[in-house]
Enzyme design. Structure first.
Site, PDB file in Angstrom:
ATOM      1  N   CYS A  45       0.917  -1.180  -0.231  1.00 28.68           N
ATOM      2  CA  CYS A  45      -0.139  -0.081   0.012  1.00 28.68           C
ATOM      3  C   CYS A  45       0.936   1.283   0.087  1.00 28.68           C
ATOM      4  O   CYS A  45       2.288   1.088  -0.232  1.00 28.68           O
ATOM      5  CB  CYS A  45      -1.024   0.150   1.113  1.00 28.68           C
ATOM      6  SG  CYS A  45      -0.245   0.243   2.844  1.00 28.68           S
ATOM      7  N   HIS A  66      -4.580   6.196   8.040  1.00 25.61           N
ATOM      8  CA  HIS A  66      -3.355   6.393   8.415  1.00 25.61           C
ATOM      9  C   HIS A  66      -2.570   7.382   7.496  1.00 25.61           C
ATOM     10  O   HIS A  66      -3.142   7.686   6.464  1.00 25.61           O
ATOM     11  CB  HIS A  66      -2.629   4.910   8.622  1.00 25.61           C
ATOM     12  CG  HIS A  66      -2.668   4.180   7.370  1.00 25.61           C
ATOM     13  ND1 HIS A  66      -3.867   3.308   6.890  1.00 25.61           N
ATOM     14  CD2 HIS A  66      -1.837   4.050   6.479  1.00 25.61           C
ATOM     15  CE1 HIS A  66      -3.391   2.667   6.064  1.00 25.61           C
ATOM     16  NE2 HIS A  66      -2.090   3.079   5.478  1.00 25.61           N
TER      17      HIS A  66
END
Length: 694
Positions: A399, A613
């Site tokens: 990611c 995040h």
């Protein structure tokens, strides 16, 4: 606002079709339903929906009363004008307040919401109900008066201008030109705004007078999209050709037009095909004076035939057939002209359809079930026809930051590999920027796959819709299992692997690739048989020791909230980020990085959880590892997905990764999710979750 009330519009169309004097079964008594339904019921339903969207039931009630003032105000103005006309002169017709409802509904609810904020927390105990009831009643009264005197004249003027513009286009035979605006706007997801925000109100006004309207077909005609999909079916290449037949069925019979938008975005020149196809359909309906009684929603051929006026079947059917034919012929020329380049791109592994699906969802502003199925089919086809040039030993979830979503996906996959007897396969997570050639299989979310391919073009790449429960995981496990069992063709040794090795046959064709839709049905991960080893989910020795001793815990009771305050994605991200700042885990700059991460790719994980995040570049803002766990009473719309749990993440030196693995195991089991939803308070939530610190 209009979309949820389309069933009421359809019901009105059916009533009209059967009971008016020229209907299928004329009935003077039942025909009296037609006028009040369109004039009062439908606008008030729309207003109530708009009010509820802004301020729940309280906003809906105030919005409905306020819109009644707009309706009556419009009627009053028209009656006054008609009274001044000489005898025998043509009178103005009634204006149906669809647009008035779309303006007044949310406006009235917003005003009520602001008023409630003025005395929130200031009412003495025991007087709350009295204040709430009377404040809403007085506000509704005032807004109804304002609608009567202020908004009604404005809406009447708008409807008069728009109506005259449409009449001018029709009288001058220029209506087909609107396809120059409508067809491109559809592809960029302005279709509902145009169709239900403008064409439906104007079409309803026309239909109430003439019994039908051509305007209902300007956007809803499935012919242009069908022509493009048929052209891909015959002349396309790769995944686009494989999925086009299924997409054509969904589009034409299901009425989900958005499913053809990615195919047009793959080749913007195809806008010419849908524009000419749309103009052909409009021209045909003008020549045959055909139209629909009520909106066809969704834009399925079934809905269109059901709403076709009694004298319009020939024209409407021809408009669909001819528009599809023209669109097909133009699209065929365009696709054939670029076929050689498309074949080369497919050979190089370029999944243009997946990129177009991602772009389409970006235009829409949220996830789409239909498009997710389309993307899933493409991803499934990639797994089924995987290029394996060496034995699989290492699977990487990648990611943007390599901190949260990829860690949870890796945990789910690790458990699946163990359950399949493949525990020796290394499954880790990384940031895309840290990928290297050691990975055999790289799994990324759809939006990030092109970046991962650019970093490691020699690996097998698998795209997923979310990291928690993608069916692609089972396909990867089966592919690796079949390779180990010798069911695949012989795999070339790593040192001898050719740069362009031929694809290895898959053990079975994926259901997603065959069906074209519905390929992203959730598959729950098996619970972990044993705690995840540190080697599998890297963490510092200090972090592990602290977790075992109870010191320096990443998740603490004060960072578990049972009733979050946020009502949308942005506020939820900010709420989680502020908790991390308050915990001393991050600097305030980290919250901005959380928004940057969300702008790149959604952090929705599946099973009602999102884990916002920061980006990889924001690691300098992380002071310590911490999690913030928030549950929301009402689901939050997270790019079209329902989210009940938000886990804010800050990861320092990998100290949070084992905990994320444990959270992934919890949320992969629906029974665990149900218990978390049912937990009465924060203490009960923490009791369910505190094991993650161990």
């Amino acid at each position: 606002m209009i979309m949820p009330n389309i069933p009421a519009l359809i019901a009105w169309g059916i009533i009209t079709a059967f009971f008016i004097p020229v209907g299928w079964t004329p009935n003077e008594g039942l025909a009296e339903l037609v006028g009040p339904t369109i004039h009062y019921l439908l606008p008030l339903l729309i207003a109530n929906t708009g009010g509820r969207m802004v301020y729940d039931a309280r906003g809906g009630v105030v919005a409905t009363v306020a819109t009644m003032g707009v309706i009556v105000g419009s009627d009053h103005l028209i009656n006054q004008f008609n009274a001044t006309l000489p005898e025998g002169a043509a009178e103005l017709g009634t204006v149906h307040m669809f647009i008035g409802a779309m303006i007044m509904g949310p406006l009235a609810a917003w005003v009520m919401k602001q008023l409630d904020k003025l005395w929130d927390g200031k009412v003495k105990a025991g007087f709350e109900m009295l204040v709430n009831m009377f404040s809403a009643g007085i506000a509704a009264f005032g807004l109804a008066i304002a609608g009567f005197y202020l908004l009604a004249p404005v809406i009447n003027w708008i409807m008069d201008v728009l109506g005259n513009a449409v009449e001018w286009l029709i009288n001058n035979h220029l209506l087909p030109l609107v396809s120059l605006i409508i067809e491109p706007a559809k592809v960029f997801f302005l279709n509902n705004a145009i169709n239900h925000g403008v064409l439906t109100p104007l079409g309803t006004q026309m239909s109430s007078v003439d019994g039908k309207s051509i305007l209902y077909l300007l956007e809803a005609n499935p012919g242009p999209g069908l022509g493009v999909l048929l052209a891909f079916t015959i002349f396309g290449v790769g995944v686009a050709r494989a999925t086009a037949p299924g997409a054509a069925i969904i589009h034409f019979f299901g009425g989900i037009h958005e499913i053809y938008f990615p195919y047009v975005l793959m080749k913007p020149a195809l806008l010419l095909a849908v524009i000419l196809g749309g103009a052909t359909g409009v021209t045909t309906n003008m020549l045959f004076d055909s139209g629909l009684r009520a909106p066809a929603a969704p834009g399925s051929i079934i809905a269109i035939i059901a709403q076709t006026a009694q004298d319009s079947y020939l024209g409407v059917i021809l408009s669909v057939v001819l528009s599809a034919t023209v669109s097909f012929l133009v699209a065929a020329v365009i696709i054939r002209a670029s076929r050689k380049a498309d074949l080369a791109a497919a050979e190089a592994g370029d999944d243009a359809l997946a990129a177009a699906v991602a772009k389409t969802e970006e235009n829409k502003g949220k996830k789409s079930d239909a498009l997710a199925g389309l993307a899933g089919a493409g991803a499934g086809a990639g797994v089924a026809a995987a290029t394996l040039t060496k034995p699989v030993q290492k699977v990487i979830f990648a990611c943007d930051a390599g901190m949260g979503s990829s860690a949870m996906g890796a945990s789910v996959m690790r458990n699946k590999m163990k359950a399949a007897g493949l525990g020796d396969i290394t499954v880790n997570n990384l940031a895309i920027a840290n990928l290297d050639d050691s990975a055999d299989i790289i799994i990324t979310q759809n939006e990030l796959t092109p970046r991962a391919k650019g970093r490691v073009p020699g690996a097998m790449h698998v795209s997923v819709d979310n990291f928690m429960n993608s069916p692609r995981y089972d396909e990867v496990v089966e592919l690796v299992r079949a390779q180990r069992a010798g069911e695949l063709d012989e795999v070339a040794p790593e040192a001898e692997a050719a740069p362009n090795a031929a694809p290895v046959a898959a053990p079975v064709a994926t259901a997603g690739a065959a069906a074209g839709a519905g390929a992203v049905a959730a598959t729950a991960a098996e619970p972990a048989a044993e705690p995840v080893a540190a080697a599998e989910a890297p963490a510092t020795e200090a972090a592990v020791t602290e977790a075992q001793t109870g010191e320096g815990q990443v998740l603490t009771p004060d960072r578990v909230i049972a009733n979050g305050k946020a009502t949308n994605k942005e506020d939820a991200i900010r709420e989680a980020g502020e908790m991390l700042v308050a915990a001393g885990a991050v600097t305030p700059d980290y919250i901005d990085a959380m928004f940057d991460r969300e702008a790149t790719v959604s952090t929705y994980m599946g099973n009602y959880i999102a884990i916002p995040h920061g980006t990889n570049e924001a690691k300098a803002s992380v002071l310590d590892s911490a999690l913030a766990f928030i549950r929301y009473e009402n689901p939050i719309d997270w790019d079209g997905n329902e989210v009940r749990f938000v886990v804010g993440i800050a990861g320092k030196d990998g100290g949070h990764l084992e905990i994320l693995s444990a959270i992934a195991t919890i949320f992969a089991n629906q029974e665990n999710v149900d218990r978390l939803i049912a937990a009465p308070d924060a203490a009960a939530l923490y009791a369910e979750l505190e094991g993650v610190n161990k």
